[in-house]
Each structure stands twice: as structure tokens, then as C-alpha cells.
Design a protein around this motif. Sequence first.
Motif, mmCIF file in Angstrom:
data_model
loop_
_atom_site.group_PDB
_atom_site.id
_atom_site.type_symbol
_atom_site.label_atom_id
_atom_site.label_comp_id
_atom_site.label_asym_id
_atom_site.label_seq_id
_atom_site.Cartn_x
_atom_site.Cartn_y
_atom_site.Cartn_z
ATOM 1 N N CYS A 1 46.308 -42.517 -9.229
ATOM 2 C CA CYS A 1 45.058 -43.176 -8.838
ATOM 3 C C CYS A 1 45.001 -44.519 -9.557
ATOM 4 O O CYS A 1 45.218 -44.594 -10.774
ATOM 5 C CB CYS A 1 43.847 -42.332 -9.211
ATOM 6 S SG CYS A 1 42.271 -43.018 -8.616
ATOM 7 N N ILE B 1 41.089 -47.311 -5.833
ATOM 8 C CA ILE B 1 39.638 -47.507 -5.866
ATOM 9 C C ILE B 1 39.363 -48.936 -6.319
ATOM 10 O O ILE B 1 40.206 -49.591 -6.916
ATOM 11 C CB ILE B 1 38.931 -46.493 -6.790
ATOM 12 C CG1 ILE B 1 39.408 -46.652 -8.243
ATOM 13 C CG2 ILE B 1 39.178 -45.070 -6.307
ATOM 14 C CD1 ILE B 1 38.630 -45.787 -9.232
ATOM 15 N N ASP C 1 42.771 -48.079 -10.310
ATOM 16 C CA ASP C 1 41.528 -48.842 -10.261
ATOM 17 C C ASP C 1 41.908 -50.314 -10.341
ATOM 18 O O ASP C 1 42.344 -50.799 -11.383
ATOM 19 C CB ASP C 1 40.642 -48.447 -11.451
ATOM 20 C CG ASP C 1 39.301 -49.158 -11.442
ATOM 21 O OD1 ASP C 1 39.163 -50.168 -10.721
ATOM 22 O OD2 ASP C 1 38.386 -48.727 -12.175
ATOM 23 N N ARG D 1 36.256 -40.069 -14.016
ATOM 24 C CA ARG D 1 35.608 -39.018 -13.244
ATOM 25 C C ARG D 1 36.517 -38.520 -12.126
ATOM 26 O O ARG D 1 36.661 -37.315 -11.909
ATOM 27 C CB ARG D 1 34.295 -39.542 -12.658
ATOM 28 C CG ARG D 1 33.488 -38.463 -11.923
ATOM 29 C CD ARG D 1 32.215 -39.012 -11.337
ATOM 30 N NE ARG D 1 32.468 -39.998 -10.278
ATOM 31 C CZ ARG D 1 32.314 -41.308 -10.423
ATOM 32 N NH1 ARG D 1 31.905 -41.812 -11.578
ATOM 33 N NH2 ARG D 1 32.571 -42.137 -9.415
ATOM 34 N N ILE D 2 37.153 -39.450 -11.432
ATOM 35 C CA ILE D 2 38.055 -39.078 -10.341
ATOM 36 C C ILE D 2 39.230 -38.260 -10.868
ATOM 37 O O ILE D 2 39.681 -37.298 -10.231
ATOM 38 C CB ILE D 2 38.540 -40.346 -9.611
ATOM 39 C CG1 ILE D 2 37.400 -40.934 -8.784
ATOM 40 C CG2 ILE D 2 39.736 -40.050 -8.705
ATOM 41 C CD1 ILE D 2 37.724 -42.252 -8.128
ATOM 42 N N GLU E 1 38.258 -34.705 -11.349
ATOM 43 C CA GLU E 1 37.878 -33.988 -10.122
ATOM 44 C C GLU E 1 39.040 -33.767 -9.167
ATOM 45 O O GLU E 1 38.912 -33.031 -8.185
ATOM 46 C CB GLU E 1 36.777 -34.777 -9.400
ATOM 47 C CG GLU E 1 35.476 -34.879 -10.190
ATOM 48 C CD GLU E 1 34.463 -35.807 -9.532
ATOM 49 O OE1 GLU E 1 34.855 -36.498 -8.547
ATOM 50 O OE2 GLU E 1 33.312 -35.864 -10.001
ATOM 51 N N ASN E 2 40.182 -34.408 -9.438
ATOM 52 C CA ASN E 2 41.320 -34.332 -8.519
ATOM 53 C C ASN E 2 42.611 -34.072 -9.279
ATOM 54 O O ASN E 2 42.636 -34.042 -10.516
ATOM 55 C CB ASN E 2 41.433 -35.641 -7.725
ATOM 56 C CG ASN E 2 40.223 -35.905 -6.856
ATOM 57 O OD1 ASN E 2 40.133 -35.430 -5.736
ATOM 58 N ND2 ASN E 2 39.260 -36.668 -7.381
ATOM 59 N N GLY F 1 46.218 -42.067 -14.122
ATOM 60 C CA GLY F 1 45.309 -43.080 -13.606
ATOM 61 C C GLY F 1 45.633 -44.415 -14.249
ATOM 62 O O GLY F 1 45.928 -44.475 -15.452
ATOM 63 N N GLY G 1 34.556 -44.610 -13.774
ATOM 64 C CA GLY G 1 34.764 -44.067 -12.429
ATOM 65 C C GLY G 1 36.145 -43.459 -12.276
ATOM 66 O O GLY G 1 36.312 -42.402 -11.657
ATOM 67 N N LEU G 2 37.143 -44.110 -12.832
ATOM 68 C CA LEU G 2 38.508 -43.578 -12.788
ATOM 69 C C LEU G 2 38.588 -42.272 -13.552
ATOM 70 O O LEU G 2 39.220 -41.305 -13.085
ATOM 71 C CB LEU G 2 39.484 -44.601 -13.377
ATOM 72 C CG LEU G 2 40.941 -44.148 -13.459
ATOM 73 C CD1 LEU G 2 41.510 -43.901 -12.063
ATOM 74 C CD2 LEU G 2 41.787 -45.191 -14.200
ATOM 75 N N TYR H 1 45.750 -35.654 -10.123
ATOM 76 C CA TYR H 1 46.608 -36.820 -10.268
ATOM 77 C C TYR H 1 47.425 -36.709 -11.542
ATOM 78 O O TYR H 1 46.973 -36.135 -12.540
ATOM 79 C CB TYR H 1 45.782 -38.116 -10.327
ATOM 80 C CG TYR H 1 45.063 -38.444 -9.045
ATOM 81 C CD1 TYR H 1 45.756 -38.944 -7.950
ATOM 82 C CD2 TYR H 1 43.684 -38.267 -8.931
ATOM 83 C CE1 TYR H 1 45.089 -39.250 -6.764
ATOM 84 C CE2 TYR H 1 43.017 -38.565 -7.757
ATOM 85 C CZ TYR H 1 43.727 -39.055 -6.680
ATOM 86 O OH TYR H 1 43.067 -39.355 -5.513
ATOM 87 N N GLU I 1 46.272 -43.493 -4.495
ATOM 88 C CA GLU I 1 44.903 -43.716 -4.023
ATOM 89 C C GLU I 1 44.323 -44.867 -4.820
ATOM 90 O O GLU I 1 44.378 -44.865 -6.060
ATOM 91 C CB GLU I 1 44.020 -42.486 -4.206
ATOM 92 C CG GLU I 1 42.583 -42.757 -3.757
ATOM 93 C CD GLU I 1 41.657 -41.564 -3.890
ATOM 94 O OE1 GLU I 1 40.428 -41.779 -3.922
ATOM 95 O OE2 GLU I 1 42.148 -40.427 -3.969
#
Length: 445
Positions: free
Chosen positions: A176, A202, A178, A225-226, A229-230, A235, A222-223, A232, A200
Amino acid sequence: MGKYFGTDGVRGRANEGLTLDISIKIGQYLGWYYSKSGRHARILIGKDTRLSGDMFELGLSAGATSMGAQVYLLGVCPTPSISYLIQKERFDCGIMVSASHNPYYDNGIKVFNDRGEKMEEFVLLKIEDYMDGKTQLPLATGDKIGELIEWEDGLEIYMSWLKETVPVDLTGMHICVDLANGSATSTAAETLDALGATVEAINNSPNGININNKCGSTHPEGLQRIMTENDYDIGLAFDGDADRLIICDSDGRLMDGDYILYICSRYLKSINKLNKNMCVTTVMANLGLYKALDANKIDYIQTPVGDKYVFEEMQNHDYWIGGEQSGHIIFYEHEKTGDGLFTALQILMVMKETGKTLQELSEGLFIYPQLLENVEVKDKENVLNDEALQKVIQSVQDDLGDEGRILVRPSGTEPLIRVMVEAKTDELCKEYVERVVSYMQEHAF
């Protein structure tokens, strides 16, 4: 530092502290300076995504072409791509329009020499004299006037070099990113995808005013949190001009530049690629990093705060890795400035080569809690030379012993003294910072 140029170029609010006229003057001087031998100088210009970027890009271009330079526009790009392409394509100099991690309403002008390094001080001072009207320069006329070229191939050359230099197969990696609505939108996801990763992105929709806005390396919540929740593997959070990187593990734990230096230094040492067994840091690196490097028998050296000083130390002694907590990491074997995407590829390569997660790679590194407080003062030098204050500072260090440290230093740009303490707990940090700050306030510094 000069009147206008600081350690990282000219900075200011667009059309307030930093004006169009300033950009034209900088462009004019550089266009004249590199064209004065009678040939058309070749100047490369890039920008990040902030609203005022177009204005300053065109101001610089108009100034340079009016003095005879051929100006190549790279468009939105990472700052390190400017440094690399200057060397690769033999430009006379390069300019990046960016205020890095600052809000959109700020902007800046960074200038690089023909080696892709920050411009020499004596040239910057000559530019300042021209900006102040102390010198007059002749405009180009006739066929000596320069032209503007939109250089569409530049970023492809840069990304190809990244993939060739760190040819890691990222197949099976879930990442992920950012992109901070900034420069990384032009290269990061595309490069990682080409190497086989599932990516992905963001904060990947810049609109001129959302760069660094609650996103990127300075606002990675925000990164995080993602990531929790996922599923990866890593990040990656870039700053506005993509020369810095903060990483995040699969549990959502942030890892700053100290973690990156630790992971990469250990790996380079394990494959006999840590030149002179040295890691270059600034004085703000965490005590935990030094203890971890000691445990791994890796040498380190401290410089003043600023990537400029890290680079100078690396250049003078041929050290291959160095950087700052902010995630500005330099791999001197390959580059002359920090590069967030190159740093990301280095971390991903370590993960793939070792088969380890970020959690496993960071074992042995305990980051001490840190507290920094700024104190506004009338005279920074007077404060730091106060003998009684020095005794207070020494008493704190004596109490901390080997399990913490205190650093009291002046701000380079503001009337502030920065008091930083690292200790085993947040409570101890607060106690010791307050001891020093209270003394300064009681004595009306």
C-alpha cells in the motif's frame, strides 16, 4: 546560508515570500551563467503538484531562455529524478520547484549543479547579488535566445534506471502506497507494479491544494489504519516531492528513517557491501539506533541536522549509507540525494532476499521515547553560553546515564532553542525536558 537561499533552496509562501519575480531572476542568472561561453546551456526543470508550481516553472523558464538557455521541462516528478537525470543526460544544472513536506500554499526552488548535487554556495551568493540588483546581465538576442522543450522521456529514463539498479522481483508482494498527492504520483505505483507487486495507492489524486494534506510521510495515520484493516506486506508513505520515505509494517507500526538505516546497514554488512562499516546519521538520530548499531558492530558518525551535512560527510569519506529520522536516506553508491522510491526498493529487496518481515528485520532495535520542546529566546548564543544552564543540562545527562540523552541546540532559522530528551519512558522525557525549560523560563532567556 545566504539572504534568500537556505540549506534547501529558497522557500516561502507563493506570491508572498516567494514571488514570480524571484523565479525569473534565478532563471536568468542560471541561464546566463551556463550560457556565457557562447553556447546554449541545457537546464532541466521539474516540479511537484502544488498549485503555484506552474507559475514558478514558467517564471524560471522565461528567465533562463531570455539569457540563452535551452530549458527542458520534466513536469511533475520526484526531486531525486532531477539529480539523476542531470548526471545521466549531462545537463548544465537542474531546478526543482517544490516545498517538500510543506502545505500547498508554500513553494520552493532547489538548484542542482552539473553533478546532480546541491548548487555550490558561491554560485547561490552570485544569484542573490543579481536578485538584489547588485549586478546587471545582458539579455540574449537574435539566435542566442533559448527555447522551451517539454521532455516527455525523462521520467521513463529515471524509472528504467531504478528498475535496472534494484532489479528485485516483487511478485507476491502486497504493497500500500501513500503518495501524499505529490510527486510520487508520477512514478511510485507504476514502478512497483512493473516489478510485479500488487499495489494499492491512496492519496493519488493531486488537485493543486491537497499535497501533504493529512497524508504522506508527515501524516501517515490513514496508511496505518489501512495496514491494520487489510493484508499488506508493507506500507510506503512519501512526502510531497518524494525524496523521503516512512514505512509501515503489516501491524500498522510506523518505521522512520532510523529503522531504515538499521535494516539496510545490517543487510549491507551481511553481504559485505557496507563500505568502511559506516552509517552516517544526524545528531537527532535515536539513541536506540546507536545501541543497536553497536550491538551489530557497525560504526556510525553524527552530523548536524540537515541532509546537506549528511551528504557532505558521505561524499568526503565515501560512506555508502546515511540519512535522517525524517526518512531522507542517501545510498551514496548510487545517488547524491535522498530518494523515497529508491529507498523503498532497497527495503523491499532486503525483505525478498532474506525472506523476513519488517518485524523480523527490525528485531534488536529499541526506539527510546523522545520529547522535543521549542523555547523562544531573545539571544540563542547568550542562552547556550550560560554556565548555569550548562550545569542543568549536565545534571540531566548525569541522571539519564547510559539509558538516555539530552540535546539542546539552536534552531537554524528561528529564534528558538530546541530541547530534546530521550529516555526509557515518556514520563522521564517530560520530567527532564521540563527541568531545562523551566530554568530557561525562570531566567527570562
